[in-house]
Design an enzyme around this catalytic site. Structure first.
Site, mmCIF file in Angstrom:
data_model
loop_
_atom_site.group_PDB
_atom_site.id
_atom_site.type_symbol
_atom_site.label_atom_id
_atom_site.label_comp_id
_atom_site.label_asym_id
_atom_site.label_seq_id
_atom_site.Cartn_x
_atom_site.Cartn_y
_atom_site.Cartn_z
ATOM 1 N N LEU A 68 0.956 -1.190 0.044
ATOM 2 C CA LEU A 68 0.011 0.139 0.028
ATOM 3 C C LEU A 68 0.872 1.384 0.058
ATOM 4 O O LEU A 68 0.418 2.407 -0.707
ATOM 5 C CB LEU A 68 -0.975 -0.223 1.266
ATOM 6 C CG LEU A 68 -2.032 -1.066 1.368
ATOM 7 C CD1 LEU A 68 -2.636 -1.106 2.619
ATOM 8 C CD2 LEU A 68 -2.965 -0.811 0.379
ATOM 9 N N GLY B 253 9.015 5.153 8.288
ATOM 10 C CA GLY B 253 8.616 4.166 9.384
ATOM 11 C C GLY B 253 8.368 2.777 8.983
ATOM 12 O O GLY B 253 8.819 1.745 9.774
ATOM 13 N N ASP C 129 3.019 15.386 12.313
ATOM 14 C CA ASP C 129 3.233 15.008 10.981
ATOM 15 C C ASP C 129 2.175 15.023 10.065
ATOM 16 O O ASP C 129 2.066 14.266 9.206
ATOM 17 C CB ASP C 129 4.121 13.592 10.921
ATOM 18 C CG ASP C 129 5.202 13.657 9.689
ATOM 19 O OD1 ASP C 129 5.323 14.566 9.015
ATOM 20 O OD2 ASP C 129 5.528 12.516 9.337
HETATM 21 N N1 LIG Z 1 -4.318 1.806 7.055
HETATM 22 C C1 LIG Z 1 -3.738 2.269 5.898
HETATM 23 N N2 LIG Z 1 -4.749 1.886 4.873
HETATM 24 C C2 LIG Z 1 -4.330 1.847 3.457
HETATM 25 N N3 LIG Z 1 -3.117 2.535 3.176
HETATM 26 C C3 LIG Z 1 -2.337 2.809 4.180
HETATM 27 C C4 LIG Z 1 -2.683 2.539 5.652
HETATM 28 N N4 LIG Z 1 -1.645 3.083 6.319
HETATM 29 C C5 LIG Z 1 -0.801 3.541 5.552
HETATM 30 N N5 LIG Z 1 -1.011 3.294 4.242
HETATM 31 C C6 LIG Z 1 -0.180 3.581 3.098
HETATM 32 O O1 LIG Z 1 1.059 3.579 3.452
HETATM 33 C C7 LIG Z 1 1.896 4.905 3.338
HETATM 34 C C8 LIG Z 1 2.680 4.863 4.454
HETATM 35 O O2 LIG Z 1 2.168 4.788 5.845
HETATM 36 P P1 LIG Z 1 2.822 5.513 7.156
HETATM 37 O O3 LIG Z 1 2.535 6.922 7.029
HETATM 38 O O4 LIG Z 1 1.957 5.039 8.218
HETATM 39 O O5 LIG Z 1 4.175 4.988 7.095
HETATM 40 P P2 LIG Z 1 5.237 5.833 7.330
HETATM 41 O O6 LIG Z 1 6.480 4.964 7.363
HETATM 42 O O7 LIG Z 1 5.161 5.874 9.015
HETATM 43 O O8 LIG Z 1 5.249 7.059 6.529
HETATM 44 P P3 LIG Z 1 6.009 8.503 6.971
HETATM 45 O O9 LIG Z 1 7.169 8.583 5.882
HETATM 46 O O10 LIG Z 1 4.894 9.365 6.661
HETATM 47 O O11 LIG Z 1 6.525 8.732 8.167
HETATM 48 C C9 LIG Z 1 0.627 5.823 3.494
HETATM 49 O O12 LIG Z 1 0.993 7.266 2.995
HETATM 50 C C10 LIG Z 1 -0.341 5.388 2.826
HETATM 51 O O13 LIG Z 1 -0.249 5.448 1.526
#
Ligand SMILES: Nc1ncnc2c1ncn2[C@@H]1O[C@H](COP(=O)(O)OP(=O)(O)OP(=O)(O)O)[C@@H](O)[C@H]1O
Length: 489
Positions: free
Chosen positions: A255, A260, A374
């Site tokens: 997705l 993170g 964020d």
């Molecule tokens: N519950 C969900 N349902 C659908 N897609 C999701 C979900 N959670 C995250 N995503 C997808 O995954 C991507 C990354 O998720 P998330 O922001 O939690 O990760 P991250 O590694 O913390 O990102 P960031 O670089 O913003 O810190 C989101 O931008 C979204 O496109």
């Protein structure tokens, strides 16, 4: 997660995008209070009705059917916000077209019809002024903060954005003004404890919510003061917590990915339920960040916060996997990209619904003494039913007397006081919401972003806050209320 270069874009560049002339009204609820969330509550854009006063024939640019974002965002429903949190009270009456499972994009035969509405705008105005100083670029090179465990544990999986200024590096290196980091004795223990808390029932969402139905009254067994106003007797019974593991899950698709970790769509082979699973590699991500995300996501219960259903650790303990509700509408970042591709625009009503969802989520977090830190398009998800869901609590912080003293988040969405090295208060989340909305509705980032980090910081901290402006060349006119709302944010 990488930031796309955001060069200037304009509706006038896009053939077929109609001019809009929008009028609306602003409801003013009560007297102003010096809290940005409350200010947003006081000055909600009211799109109960609106009217487009320019017909296609008014403009030679109009060449045919107008692609319009018709996000299926359901009507506003009362959402319990605990602990006396400010109710945002955005009054929205969305047409039936906006509710239900309407497709994301529809072709309409003329300009969006937005009816007139009376204006009850308050004369009070609130402007967030940029600070006079700015942080050094080194301060902005990673998600960092005094709460962290230091760079050694932070790693740099995500790296930093230069011009785009993504602060999603995993490090928690302290900002220059931050106190020396205090390492936790055994961060893995904290992670195990946070996961254990979930499997013993702290996580309480109904698995039926995975069917895509929004949780109108989010179930909770949270007995924190912030949720006391939600009567537990009116809540649905809690299902037994589920045990998750790689063995019972089938990975369906990827997705997204951020600093993170990667997020996958997965299916529970036992009952066919679909989830989003976020995998965090503990070696790469600061342990503190993982624990924080687990603690926040497992104790938040709100329709505008992505629901957590549990978490588990890989056998080697090298990965933590968080099970979340799957938001199949994608992120606002993805929606923005799709809109660009088809030359469509976000209308005022949709922007308003997005604002409402984000602010409701923020108000709830605020009531739990948490700030997101964020807010940006990729961290704002849309469910199948069009409900806005905030996600990614890796850098969220606890409010201590309304401030958080760490430097985290994504640079280009940061409030002036943050890039200037000031304290992070809830108003910083509101600022980021305003920037996110501006980016979405104008189809361009409101600050120059393809420039060195230093310049981004200088611009954010020194310039006047960006405004929502009409584009007379394209015949685009926003309502005064919408402009005021952005200004308030
Ligand atoms: N519950 C969900 N349902 C659908 N897609 C999701 C979900 N959670 C995250 N995503 C997808 O995954 C991507 C990354 O998720 P998330 O922001 O939690 O990760 P991250 O590694 O913390 O990102 P960031 O670089 O913003 O810190 C989101 O931008 C979204 O496109």
């Amino acid at each position: 997660m990488s930031v796309r270069p955001m060069g200037p874009r304009s509706r006038s560049d896009r053939p077929g995008v109609p001019p809009l002339s929008l009028t609306g009204s602003l409801s003013t609820l009560g007297a102003p209070i010096p809290d940005p969330l409350a200010t947003a509550q006081q000055h909600p854009p009211n799109f109960s009705s609106a009217h487009s006063s320019i017909s296609p024939s008014d403009t030679p640019r109009f060449v045919g059917p107008i692609p319009t974002l018709n996000t299926p965002i359901p009507p506003l429903r009362p959402v319990p916000i605990g602990g006396g949190a400010p109710r945002l009270g955005l009054k929205l009456n969305i047409s039936s077209k906006m509710a239900g499972n309407a497709p994301l994009f529809t072709q309409v035969a003329g300009p969006p019809h937005i009816e007139d509405a009376s204006t009850t705008m308050s004369p009070e105005e609130r402007t967030i002024r940029p600070h006079e100083t700015y942080a050094s670029p080194s301060q902005t090179s990673a998600r960092s903060g005094s709460e962290g465990l230091g760079t050694s544990e932070g790693g740099s999986a995500g790296g930093s954005r230069s011009a785009g200024g993504d602060m999603n590096g995993n490090g928690y290196a302290g900002a220059s003004s931050a106190p020396a980091p205090v390492p936790a004795p055994d961060p893995m223990e904290d992670i195990r404890a946070a996961i254990g808390k979930m499997s013993t029932g702290s996580q309480s969402a109904s698995a039926s919510q995975l069917d895509g139905r929004p949780a109108v009254t989010p179930p909770t067994n949270d007995r924190s003061p912030a949720s006391d106003s939600t009567s537990s007797s009116s809540l649905p019974p809690l299902p037994p917590p589920k045990d998750f593991s790689d063995d019972v899950l089938e990975e369906l698709s990827r997705l997204g990915e951020g600093a993170g970790g990667a997020v996958h769509k997965v299916r529970d082979k036992r009952d066919d339920k679909i989830y989003a699973r976020k995998t965090i590699t503990t070696r790469e991500v600061a342990m503190r960040q993982v624990v924080r995300e687990l603690n926040i996501i497992s104790t938040t219960q709100h329709v505008n916060i992505v629901q957590c259903f549990g978490a588990y650790m890989s056998p080697s303990s090298s990965e933590v996997k968080i099970m979340m509700e799957y938001c199949d509408g994608g992120s606002l970042e993805a929606i923005g990209k799709k809109l660009k591709e088809v030359g469509a625009v976000v209308g005022e009503r949709t922007a308003c619904r997005i604002a409402e969802g984000v602010l409701q989520g923020l108000a709830y977090l605020h009531s739990k003494k948490t700030i997101h830190r964020d807010i940006k398009p990729s961290n704002i998800l849309v469910s199948r039913d069009g409900v806005i869901k905030l996600c990614d609590f890796g850098v969220s912080g606890e409010l201590v007397e309304s401030i958080v003293g760490t430097f985290t988040g994504t640079l280009i969405y940061m409030a002036p006081e943050r890039v200037s090295g000031g304290k992070y208060t809830v108003r910083c989340d509101v600022w980021s919401t305003g920037i996110t909305l501006l980016e979405l509705v104008q189809n361009r980032f409101p600050f120059p972003s393809d420039v060195p980090t230093f310049e981004v910081i200088l611009t954010i901290s020194k310039s006047e806050p960006p405004k929502l402006e009409d584009d007379p060349n394209a015949g685009v006119k926003w309502s005064d209320e919408m402009k005021d709302f952005i200004k308030q944010a």
